[in-house]
Design an enzyme around this catalytic site. Sequence first.
Site, PDB file in Angstrom:
ATOM      1  N   CYS A   1      11.237  15.147  -6.507  1.00 47.62           N
ATOM      2  CA  CYS A   1      11.008  14.151  -5.457  1.00 47.62           C
ATOM      3  C   CYS A   1       9.953  14.662  -4.482  1.00 47.62           C
ATOM      4  CB  CYS A   1      12.325  13.894  -4.717  1.00 47.62           C
ATOM      5  SG  CYS A   1      12.213  12.630  -3.437  1.00 47.62           S
ATOM      6  N   ASP A   2       9.216  13.735  -3.921  1.00 46.55           N
ATOM      7  CA  ASP A   2       8.316  14.075  -2.822  1.00 46.55           C
ATOM      8  C   ASP A   2       8.404  12.974  -1.772  1.00 46.55           C
ATOM      9  OD1 ASP A   2       6.219  15.896  -1.742  1.00 46.55           O
ATOM     10  OD2 ASP A   2       5.142  13.991  -1.674  1.00 46.55           O
ATOM     11  N   THR A   3       8.427  13.376  -0.518  1.00 47.10           N
ATOM     12  CA  THR A   3       8.511  12.420   0.590  1.00 47.10           C
ATOM     13  C   THR A   3       7.335  12.628   1.532  1.00 47.10           C
ATOM     14  OG1 THR A   3      10.931  12.414   0.465  1.00 47.10           O
ATOM     15  CG2 THR A   3       9.951  11.608   2.505  1.00 47.10           C
TER      16      THR A   3
END
Length: 194
Positions: free
Chosen positions: A74-76
């Site tokens: 995941c990347d935010t």
Amino acid sequence: MLKNITGNYKIVLGSNSPRRKQFLEELGIEFTIRASNIQENYPQIYQKEEISDYIALSKANSIPIVENEILITCDTIVWNKNVALGKPKDRQEAYKMLKAMCGKEHEVISSVCIKSLNKQTIFNCITKVTFLNISDDALYYYIDNYKPYDKAGAYGIQEWIGLIGIQKIEGSYTNIVGLPTAELLSELIKFINN
């Protein structure tokens, strides 16, 4: 509770984030951690979810998996005034980021990659967050006491600033913390059953 949904698959979380780890634990999914240490760079022409998609996919491609494993990366990012806000380098950069969001709406965008040896999928989740006008004293108090240097946009909504500074949220709360859990669960079930 939910380990049955994963069938014969072993889940691998490609992240050292304590918040992502906690969310998977609270979902009742058994998993191991195998984190990526890539530099989170991306082509400068990319915007919004193109950025987080690219980084989530880069993380997934850098972590080896074997048969019967499903990897989740995941990347935010925080998207404010057509600029992606990453993690602040220092106190002044954290202040500038927070000050620019005061009294305005910004977007928190997470991209999640789910990958096995045979296939992969990527999805993203966008949450709109509106900050109140927060005083400089309060901003510096938050920065000095919570040191949000590991957080995109220089804030963690689950911390003090979330208690005093948020006017409105439209969309997933867990996405702002760092992992859109309801969407992940739905996509994971789809991924396993298709």
